[in-house]
Design an enzyme around this catalytic site. Sequence first.
Site, mmCIF file in Angstrom:
data_model
loop_
_atom_site.group_PDB
_atom_site.id
_atom_site.type_symbol
_atom_site.label_atom_id
_atom_site.label_comp_id
_atom_site.label_asym_id
_atom_site.label_seq_id
_atom_site.Cartn_x
_atom_site.Cartn_y
_atom_site.Cartn_z
ATOM 1 N N CYS A 167 -6.494 1.392 4.156
ATOM 2 C CA CYS A 167 -7.729 1.341 3.240
ATOM 3 C C CYS A 167 -8.696 2.509 3.533
ATOM 4 O O CYS A 167 -9.719 2.838 2.889
ATOM 5 C CB CYS A 167 -8.403 -0.039 3.835
ATOM 6 S SG CYS A 167 -8.585 -0.036 5.496
ATOM 7 N N GLU A 188 -13.745 -7.444 4.045
ATOM 8 C CA GLU A 188 -13.094 -5.949 4.351
ATOM 9 C C GLU A 188 -12.578 -5.587 3.166
ATOM 10 O O GLU A 188 -11.260 -5.726 3.061
ATOM 11 C CB GLU A 188 -12.200 -6.180 5.796
ATOM 12 C CG GLU A 188 -12.972 -6.437 6.840
ATOM 13 C CD GLU A 188 -13.797 -5.615 7.470
ATOM 14 O OE1 GLU A 188 -13.565 -4.405 7.284
ATOM 15 O OE2 GLU A 188 -14.665 -6.095 8.377
HETATM 16 P P1 NAD Z 1 -5.455 -8.312 -2.825
HETATM 17 O O1 NAD Z 1 -7.002 -8.634 -2.643
HETATM 18 O O2 NAD Z 1 -4.934 -7.739 -4.018
HETATM 19 O O3 NAD Z 1 -4.958 -9.439 -2.236
HETATM 20 C C1 NAD Z 1 -5.020 -10.067 -1.133
HETATM 21 C C2 NAD Z 1 -4.649 -11.413 -1.059
HETATM 22 O O4 NAD Z 1 -5.426 -12.431 -1.714
HETATM 23 C C3 NAD Z 1 -3.310 -11.847 -1.821
HETATM 24 O O5 NAD Z 1 -2.237 -11.582 -0.610
HETATM 25 C C4 NAD Z 1 -3.161 -12.983 -2.261
HETATM 26 O O6 NAD Z 1 -2.830 -14.084 -1.439
HETATM 27 C C5 NAD Z 1 -4.819 -13.290 -2.592
HETATM 28 N N1 NAD Z 1 -4.986 -13.338 -3.988
HETATM 29 C C6 NAD Z 1 -4.523 -12.238 -4.908
HETATM 30 N N2 NAD Z 1 -4.935 -12.602 -6.302
HETATM 31 C C7 NAD Z 1 -5.719 -13.751 -6.046
HETATM 32 C C8 NAD Z 1 -6.473 -14.642 -6.997
HETATM 33 N N3 NAD Z 1 -6.509 -14.347 -8.129
HETATM 34 N N4 NAD Z 1 -6.878 -15.773 -6.613
HETATM 35 C C9 NAD Z 1 -6.927 -15.971 -5.159
HETATM 36 N N5 NAD Z 1 -6.271 -15.367 -4.259
HETATM 37 C C10 NAD Z 1 -5.575 -14.163 -4.819
HETATM 38 O O7 NAD Z 1 -5.574 -7.191 -1.945
HETATM 39 P P2 NAD Z 1 -4.101 -6.474 -1.220
HETATM 40 O O8 NAD Z 1 -3.162 -5.653 -2.331
HETATM 41 O O9 NAD Z 1 -3.375 -7.114 -0.172
HETATM 42 O O10 NAD Z 1 -4.902 -5.184 -0.507
HETATM 43 C C11 NAD Z 1 -5.377 -3.996 -1.049
HETATM 44 C C12 NAD Z 1 -6.693 -3.741 -0.867
HETATM 45 O O11 NAD Z 1 -7.178 -4.208 0.421
HETATM 46 C C13 NAD Z 1 -7.295 -2.315 -0.980
HETATM 47 O O12 NAD Z 1 -8.296 -2.282 -1.596
HETATM 48 C C14 NAD Z 1 -7.492 -1.876 0.542
HETATM 49 O O13 NAD Z 1 -8.365 -0.852 0.634
HETATM 50 C C15 NAD Z 1 -8.182 -3.038 1.012
HETATM 51 N N6 NAD Z 1 -7.953 -3.082 2.425
HETATM 52 C C16 NAD Z 1 -9.008 -3.116 3.196
HETATM 53 C C17 NAD Z 1 -8.999 -3.082 4.510
HETATM 54 C C18 NAD Z 1 -10.296 -3.035 5.462
HETATM 55 O O14 NAD Z 1 -10.079 -3.131 6.613
HETATM 56 N N7 NAD Z 1 -11.479 -2.960 4.965
HETATM 57 C C19 NAD Z 1 -7.685 -3.221 5.069
HETATM 58 C C20 NAD Z 1 -6.613 -2.922 4.439
HETATM 59 C C21 NAD Z 1 -6.736 -3.210 3.084
#
Ligand code: NAD
Length: 456
Positions: free
Chosen positions: A240, A206
């Site tokens: 998002c 997602e």
């Molecule tokens: P992110 O991908 O930066 O981080 C998510 C999680 O991934 C973090 O909490 C962390 O634990 C882990 N992570 C980060 N870097 C990593 C790495 N190098 N290796 C392994 N794990 C790692 O996302 P975010 O900042 O939490 O969310 C923002 C994004 O999410 C935006 O693009 C938004 O559009 C999207 N989003 C989508 C939905 C949906 O339902 N489609 C909903 C909310 C947010």
Amino acid sequence: MDLLEKLRDTFASAKTRELAWRQSQLQALQRLLLENENRIYAALQQDLGKCQFESRVSEFDYVLKDIRLFQKKLARWSRPRRIGTPILAQPGYSRIVPEPLGTVLIMGAWNYPLQLVLSPMVAAIGAGNCVLLKPSELAMATSNLIADLLPKYLDTHAIAVVEGGVEETTELLKQRFDHILYTGSEAVGKIVMRAASEHLTPVTLELGGKSPCIVDDETNLKVTADRLIWAKFINAGQTCIAPDYVLVTPELRPKLQAALKASLARQYGDDPAKSRDYGRIVNDRHFRRVLSYLDDQGAALIHGGESDAEQRYIAPTLLLNPSLESSVMREEIFGPILPIIEMTSIDSMLRFIKSREKPLALYLFSSNADVIDRVTADTSSGSVCINDAVIFMINAEMPFGGVGNSGMGCYHGKWGFETFSHLKPIMYRRFAADAPLRYAPYTKLKQWLYNLVSKL
Ligand code: NAD
């Protein structure tokens, strides 16, 4: 990982397959929510400055409604589904039997930190799986609360929480799961998919991206402006599926701009910093990232722009005509800045949208049926909403998910149940009336008979 072993053992015991167990866990989750409502609002306020009403509508009630839907429909969704059987396999009958996948990993993002882990969890439990949850470390208060409450209410042999950031996630991703549902950015989505491929684990991603919004010349400007402002600025733009930018003709633009400003004043007052209904940016890094878009060359600041680093406040901001190659028009904004781009026709808008990655959502405000048909037929996006934005999320009958770079797979309501199920087809044959038609030797008579029945 001992924890994972425990979950796997529980799944192997077949306990989570029982409908009674699934219902008991849904009920326990409902109790968890109802008995801790105020603590949940306080955590969301601490993480994102979310006001109670937004927290209630978009997180608390959202999950409650999901639970109620599953409680009501679970028995029906889990039932074997009878399907047809061709004449060559008669006498017999065929069914599809939904079965749980096993032990699944759910990783959430920080912007709706309760809903984005609990709503997929409702689906995973509903489908009879064991679940490992990883809430986002960036919404620390909510993550702590989930980790504290879940073991007090739910079956810890089947449902567990792991808190942490990159290090813990990296460790988790080395393990073998039966499904991973990840909500977050495209960049980490690729890391998740790469890790999952090692075990051939299926993933639901997602993700996000830039969701465009077209405002056609034929529209109700006041309603358009109110809906757009609400959708863009709830949770301070950290949604998002928030409209990322607006496309409008040069003729309509001044009127739309005035309507948006008037709506902003109606919804958040003259000084949104003082509005109790307006949220804050999640952390300093994101605060600096969002503010940096205001330095983009070429854009005119036509509203807002004020900020307060201490509070991580950024005013609802409107930009006019930033360069299409600027970072604000290349990256997902995920904050309270709305670029308005003038384009001369619906054709040029469609060309622009199609030149970019497929978005998670696409919005169109128009009263013109031809324009609506053209835009819906000529674009591809996770979802489409006509004459509104974001609100489509509340329709649990609609699958929610992206396409292309905005994600893969979906959930919500029955779609979530199916995401966490294997739809196992079973054909039942009987021993009686065993026509030897398909057995060798393939005589002329058999071939003639086959020709006859295969046309039926
Ligand atoms: P992110 O991908 O930066 O981080 C998510 C999680 O991934 C973090 O909490 C962390 O634990 C882990 N992570 C980060 N870097 C990593 C790495 N190098 N290796 C392994 N794990 C790692 O996302 P975010 O900042 O939490 O969310 C923002 C994004 O999410 C935006 O693009 C938004 O559009 C999207 N989003 C989508 C939905 C949906 O339902 N489609 C909903 C909310 C947010």
